[in-house]
Design a protein around this motif. Structure first.
Motif, PDB file in Angstrom:
ATOM      1  N   GLU A 142       0.893  -1.316   0.116  1.00  0.00           N
ATOM      2  CA  GLU A 142       0.317  -0.178  -0.091  1.00  0.00           C
ATOM      3  C   GLU A 142       0.929   1.432   0.356  1.00  0.00           C
ATOM      4  OE1 GLU A 142      -3.270  -0.042  -0.535  1.00  0.00           O
ATOM      5  OE2 GLU A 142      -3.215  -2.171  -0.300  1.00  0.00           O
ATOM      6  N   GLY A 143       2.440   1.157  -0.151  1.00  0.00           N
ATOM      7  CA  GLY A 143       2.824   2.168   0.060  1.00  0.00           C
ATOM      8  C   GLY A 143       3.121   2.852  -1.229  1.00  0.00           C
ATOM      9  N   ALA A 144       4.744   2.855  -0.762  1.00  0.00           N
ATOM     10  CA  ALA A 144       5.568   3.159  -2.519  1.00  0.00           C
ATOM     11  C   ALA A 144       5.885   1.580  -3.048  1.00  0.00           C
ATOM     12  CB  ALA A 144       7.181   3.593  -2.056  1.00  0.00           C
ATOM     13  N   HIS A 145       5.310   1.965  -3.665  1.00  0.00           N
ATOM     14  CA  HIS A 145       5.996   0.132  -4.420  1.00  0.00           C
ATOM     15  C   HIS A 145       6.009   0.460  -6.192  1.00  0.00           C
ATOM     16  CE1 HIS A 145       0.955   0.158  -4.368  1.00  0.00           C
ATOM     17  NE2 HIS A 145       1.342   0.342  -5.850  1.00  0.00           N
ATOM     18  N   ARG A 146       6.449   1.332  -6.916  1.00  0.00           N
ATOM     19  CA  ARG A 146       6.455   2.099  -8.203  1.00  0.00           C
ATOM     20  C   ARG A 146       7.493   1.235  -8.848  1.00  0.00           C
ATOM     21  NH1 ARG A 146       9.920   4.489 -10.563  1.00  0.00           N
ATOM     22  NH2 ARG A 146       9.907   5.477 -13.187  1.00  0.00           N
ATOM     23  N   ASP A 147       7.910   0.786  -8.048  1.00  0.00           N
ATOM     24  CA  ASP A 147       9.959   0.109  -8.881  1.00  0.00           C
ATOM     25  C   ASP A 147       9.460  -1.546  -8.391  1.00  0.00           C
ATOM     26  OD1 ASP A 147      10.451   2.072  -9.399  1.00  0.00           O
ATOM     27  OD2 ASP A 147      11.973   3.172  -8.180  1.00  0.00           O
ATOM     28  N   LEU A 148       8.305  -1.856  -7.915  1.00  0.00           N
ATOM     29  CA  LEU A 148       8.047  -3.427  -7.225  1.00  0.00           C
ATOM     30  C   LEU A 148       7.289  -3.920  -8.578  1.00  0.00           C
ATOM     31  CD1 LEU A 148       8.492  -2.350  -3.816  1.00  0.00           C
ATOM     32  CD2 LEU A 148      10.102  -2.899  -5.035  1.00  0.00           C
ATOM     33  N   ALA A 149       6.806  -5.467  -7.611  1.00  0.00           N
ATOM     34  CA  ALA A 149       6.828  -6.613  -8.836  1.00  0.00           C
ATOM     35  C   ALA A 149       5.099  -6.038  -9.622  1.00  0.00           C
ATOM     36  CB  ALA A 149       6.739  -7.613  -8.196  1.00  0.00           C
ATOM     37  N   VAL A 150       5.261  -6.757  -9.683  1.00  0.00           N
ATOM     38  CA  VAL A 150       4.185  -7.042 -11.118  1.00  0.00           C
ATOM     39  C   VAL A 150       3.523  -8.552 -11.312  1.00  0.00           C
ATOM     40  CG1 VAL A 150       3.711  -4.498 -12.111  1.00  0.00           C
ATOM     41  CG2 VAL A 150       4.437  -6.655 -13.217  1.00  0.00           C
ATOM     42  N   LEU A 151       4.926  -9.276 -10.994  1.00  0.00           N
ATOM     43  CA  LEU A 151       4.448 -10.556 -11.301  1.00  0.00           C
ATOM     44  C   LEU A 151       4.506 -11.845 -10.014  1.00  0.00           C
ATOM     45  CD1 LEU A 151       5.848 -11.130 -15.278  1.00  0.00           C
ATOM     46  CD2 LEU A 151       3.701 -11.625 -14.509  1.00  0.00           C
ATOM     47  N   GLY A 152       4.197 -12.809  -9.646  1.00  0.00           N
ATOM     48  CA  GLY A 152       4.598 -13.895  -8.735  1.00  0.00           C
ATOM     49  C   GLY A 152       4.562 -13.675  -7.125  1.00  0.00           C
ATOM     50  N   HIS A 153       3.711 -11.838  -7.500  1.00  0.00           N
ATOM     51  CA  HIS A 153       4.137 -11.659  -5.916  1.00  0.00           C
ATOM     52  C   HIS A 153       2.823 -12.136  -4.821  1.00  0.00           C
ATOM     53  CE1 HIS A 153       1.076  -9.060  -5.773  1.00  0.00           C
ATOM     54  NE2 HIS A 153       1.934  -8.930  -7.964  1.00  0.00           N
ATOM     55  N   SER A 154       2.932 -12.058  -3.720  1.00  0.00           N
ATOM     56  CA  SER A 154       1.942 -12.651  -3.352  1.00  0.00           C
ATOM     57  C   SER A 154       1.594 -11.455  -2.105  1.00  0.00           C
ATOM     58  CB  SER A 154       2.786 -13.430  -2.233  1.00  0.00           C
ATOM     59  OG  SER A 154       3.287 -13.315  -0.932  1.00  0.00           O
ATOM     60  N   GLU A 155       0.911 -11.769  -0.993  1.00  0.00           N
ATOM     61  CA  GLU A 155       0.679 -10.872   0.104  1.00  0.00           C
ATOM     62  C   GLU A 155       1.885 -10.569   0.912  1.00  0.00           C
ATOM     63  OE1 GLU A 155      -2.489 -11.939   3.198  1.00  0.00           O
ATOM     64  OE2 GLU A 155      -2.180 -13.582   2.287  1.00  0.00           O
ATOM     65  N   HIS A 156       2.466 -11.479   1.373  1.00  0.00           N
ATOM     66  CA  HIS A 156       3.428 -11.018   2.300  1.00  0.00           C
ATOM     67  C   HIS A 156       4.576 -10.382   1.291  1.00  0.00           C
ATOM     68  CE1 HIS A 156       1.351 -14.511   4.779  1.00  0.00           C
ATOM     69  NE2 HIS A 156       1.608 -15.083   3.923  1.00  0.00           N
ATOM     70  N   CYS A 157       5.430 -10.042   0.107  1.00  0.00           N
ATOM     71  CA  CYS A 157       5.288  -9.158  -0.491  1.00  0.00           C
ATOM     72  C   CYS A 157       5.510  -8.530  -1.813  1.00  0.00           C
ATOM     73  CB  CYS A 157       7.030 -10.175   0.155  1.00  0.00           C
ATOM     74  SG  CYS A 157       9.139  -9.476  -0.968  1.00  0.00           S
ATOM     75  N   VAL A 158       6.195  -7.801  -2.192  1.00  0.00           N
ATOM     76  CA  VAL A 158       5.867  -7.226  -3.428  1.00  0.00           C
ATOM     77  C   VAL A 158       7.931  -7.349  -4.032  1.00  0.00           C
ATOM     78  CG1 VAL A 158       3.811  -7.097  -3.745  1.00  0.00           C
ATOM     79  CG2 VAL A 158       5.604  -5.005  -2.415  1.00  0.00           C
ATOM     80  N   ALA A 159       8.509  -7.089  -3.880  1.00  0.00           N
ATOM     81  CA  ALA A 159      10.220  -6.708  -3.550  1.00  0.00           C
ATOM     82  C   ALA A 159      10.300  -7.925  -5.226  1.00  0.00           C
ATOM     83  CB  ALA A 159      10.897  -7.485  -3.181  1.00  0.00           C
ATOM     84  N   THR A 160      11.415  -7.237  -6.017  1.00  0.00           N
ATOM     85  CA  THR A 160      11.901  -7.183  -7.042  1.00  0.00           C
ATOM     86  C   THR A 160      12.934  -7.475  -6.459  1.00  0.00           C
ATOM     87  OG1 THR A 160      12.078  -5.463  -7.229  1.00  0.00           O
ATOM     88  CG2 THR A 160      10.247  -6.355  -8.248  1.00  0.00           C
TER      89      THR A 160
END
Length: 339
Positions: A142-160
């Motif tokens: 819900e925060g700063a995620h412009r650069d983060l994942a669009v594939l394969g992410h989960s509710e626990h992590c959207v890192a790339t």
């Protein structure tokens, strides 16, 4: 600074034994990522096992016509190696598009594979992060995620995953060699990194006491060429918003072999198997490449601020495949980073 001990390993076996005896230890190669994480307080090993002097710094021919790359080979040396530039241009281009010259002169092949995400929540110890501190949450969703994942992410992590090199290795069908207390084993590069699921603190399939000793590249099919493209916010020293590594062979106007991997979109390099299925045997046209890119990105689930990455990756893939179809991979400059 947390105090730590230092050991300079003389052999691979000694390094593995030391890591097994000290669960809080970390291997130190070039240190370009580990030292930064130690300064930030993200990692605090109680022992650094220096492996920079191990005999893992050569690029050698394999019996089947491929290459074996030692884990201690520096990124700049690997990018400039004649066999890599000639036979695997996507790998050379990917390496040259990462970081800056000074860092590439220090960073190693093994360290590049094991570098950790640059998600700002992971790097800021004052913030919760499931990858750094399991169970604390993922404010990036819900925060700063412009650069983060669009594939394969989960509710626990959207890192790339940040590596350019790993994306090229995935498309090229490389294998990662590991050595641990139980001996040696190999893992396909496309399966070495993990999706986050409910255990985002586990970046890779490496076991706790294992050491990356090398990477093996198979020979590409006859007539196949490769290419790496990267889009980023500035022309150098920036991580990918989206990137693509493509391998293509065309015979009589039809695609004989194709491999495609995306970077900057997921917790690991994203091997686009759906795209490859569309490409095999199809006409080598821009229309085919567009359909393939759509298939490869069909599983995308963008967050509030990063949907643009899907279209960006699509354009990169279509352009890269189109260029390869007319023989553009080996004709590109391998001396300048991709922009």
């Amino acid at each position: 600074m947390k105090p730590f001990a230092y050991l300079r390993a003389r052999t691979t076996a000694e390094a593995v034994r030391a890591r097994s005896a000290h669960p809080g230890a970390a291997f130190l190669g070039g240190g370009t990522n580990l030292v930064d994480l130690m300064k930030l307080g993200v990692q605090a090993p109680d022992l650094l096992i220096d492996i920079s002097g191990l005999p893992l710094d050569e690029v050698t021919e394999t019996d089947d016509g491929g290459l074996r790359i030692g884990a201690a080979v520096r990124n700049s040396d690997l990018a400039a190696h004649p066999a890599v530039r000639t036979r695997y241009p996507a790998l050379s281009q990917a390496l040259l598009s990462g970081a800056c010259g000074q860092l590439r002169n220090t960073a190693t092949t093994g360290g590049n594979l094991l570098q950790r995400t640059r998600c700002p929540y992971f790097q800021d110890v004052s913030k919760p992060c499931n990858k750094r501190a399991p169970g604390t949450g993922c404010p990036a969703r819900e925060g700063a995620h412009r650069d983060l994942a669009v594939l394969g992410h989960s509710e626990h992590c959207v890192a790339t995953h940040p590596s350019d090199m790993a994306v090229a290795l995935s498309a090229l069908g490389a294998t990662v060699e590991l050595r641990g207390p139980d001996g040696e084993r190999a893992v396909p590069a496309a399966e070495f990194h993990r999706l986050p699921g409910d255990a985002p603190h586990r970046d890779t399939e490496i076991r706790p006491d294992e050491l990356v000793t090398g990477v093996t590249l198979p020979p590409l099919p006859d007539g196949a060429d490769s290419l790496y493209r990267k889009a980023r916010d500035r022309a150098s020293f920036a991580f990918a918003l989206a990137s693509v590594a493509a391998v293509l062979s065309v015979r009589d106007g039809r695609i004989a072999h194709a491999a495609l991997a995306f970077g900057g979109l997921a917790h690991r390099p994203w091997r686009a198997h759906g795209a490859e299925e569309v490409l095999r045997g199809a006409p080598a046209t821009r229309e085919t490449f567009a359909r393939a890119a759509d298939a490869g990105l069909a599983a995308a689930r963008p967050l509030r601020d990063n949907a643009f990455k899907v279209g960006l990756a699509r354009s990169l893939a279509v352009d890269a495949l189109s260029e390869l179809a007319v023989g553009g991979g080996n004709n590109r400059s391998h001396t300048d980073p991709q922009t």
